[in-house]
Design a protein around this motif. Structure first.
Motif, short mmCIF file in Angstrom:
data_model
loop_
_atom_site.label_atom_id
_atom_site.label_comp_id
_atom_site.label_asym_id
_atom_site.label_seq_id
_atom_site.Cartn_x
_atom_site.Cartn_y
_atom_site.Cartn_z
N THR A 166 -15.86 31.38 -8.91
CA THR A 166 -14.72 30.45 -8.89
C THR A 166 -13.58 31.01 -8.05
OG1 THR A 166 -15.33 29.67 -11.08
CG2 THR A 166 -13.10 29.19 -10.35
N ALA A 167 -13.28 32.30 -8.21
CA ALA A 167 -12.18 32.92 -7.46
C ALA A 167 -12.48 32.94 -5.96
CB ALA A 167 -11.93 34.33 -7.97
N LEU A 168 -13.70 33.30 -5.59
CA LEU A 168 -14.05 33.32 -4.17
C LEU A 168 -13.97 31.94 -3.55
CD1 LEU A 168 -17.07 35.80 -4.25
CD2 LEU A 168 -14.82 36.21 -3.23
N VAL A 169 -14.48 30.95 -4.24
CA VAL A 169 -14.44 29.58 -3.73
C VAL A 169 -13.00 29.08 -3.66
CG1 VAL A 169 -15.15 27.20 -4.18
CG2 VAL A 169 -16.79 29.06 -4.45
N TYR A 170 -12.18 29.43 -4.63
CA TYR A 170 -10.76 29.04 -4.62
C TYR A 170 -10.07 29.57 -3.36
CZ TYR A 170 -5.89 28.56 -5.99
OH TYR A 170 -4.56 28.24 -6.02
N ILE A 171 -10.33 30.83 -3.05
CA ILE A 171 -9.71 31.44 -1.87
C ILE A 171 -10.16 30.72 -0.60
CG2 ILE A 171 -9.67 33.55 -0.47
CD1 ILE A 171 -9.83 35.09 -3.17
N VAL A 172 -11.44 30.39 -0.50
CA VAL A 172 -11.94 29.65 0.66
C VAL A 172 -11.29 28.26 0.71
CG1 VAL A 172 -13.98 28.58 1.69
CG2 VAL A 172 -14.11 30.91 0.81
N THR B 114 -11.59 23.71 -7.44
CA THR B 114 -10.80 22.55 -7.04
C THR B 114 -10.00 22.01 -8.22
OG1 THR B 114 -12.52 21.98 -5.45
CG2 THR B 114 -10.92 20.29 -5.96
N GLY B 115 -10.63 21.96 -9.38
CA GLY B 115 -9.94 21.49 -10.58
C GLY B 115 -8.79 22.39 -10.98
N ILE B 116 -8.99 23.68 -10.88
CA ILE B 116 -7.91 24.63 -11.21
C ILE B 116 -6.74 24.44 -10.25
CG2 ILE B 116 -7.30 27.08 -11.18
CD1 ILE B 116 -10.18 27.61 -12.23
#
Length: 86
Positions: A12-18, A75-77
């Protein structure tokens, strides 16, 4: 008892950064959830393939599902934080 939550949080963190990086480009924002979901699926399958310790999935389909949900949750976060701060 460890339920593999660290691996899910890492995806989740890696995808959030991207996703935040994509938002800073000129790409249309409507593609961010699609890219985040797809990247999450890829990372879930990679985590399964490299046999991450305590990963929640024991087959590739479940790994893809766990990764996809983790990616879409980024995305939701983002949206939850955005709406709570406005």
């Amino acid at each position: 008892m460890d339920f593999g939550i660290a691996t899910v949080a890492a995806i989740t963190a890696l995808v959030y950064i991207v996703g935040v990086g994509i938002k800073s480009t000129k790409m249309d924002n409507k593609w961010i959830p699609v890219i985040c979901g797809a990247l999450g699926i890829v990372l879930g399958i990679v985590a399964y393939a490299v046999k991450m310790p305590d990963f929640l999935a024991y087959d590739p389909i479940t790994a893809a599902a766990v990764g996809g949900v983790s990616g879409l949750s980024a995305t939701g976060i983002h949206q939850a934080v955005k709406q709570l701060t406005e």
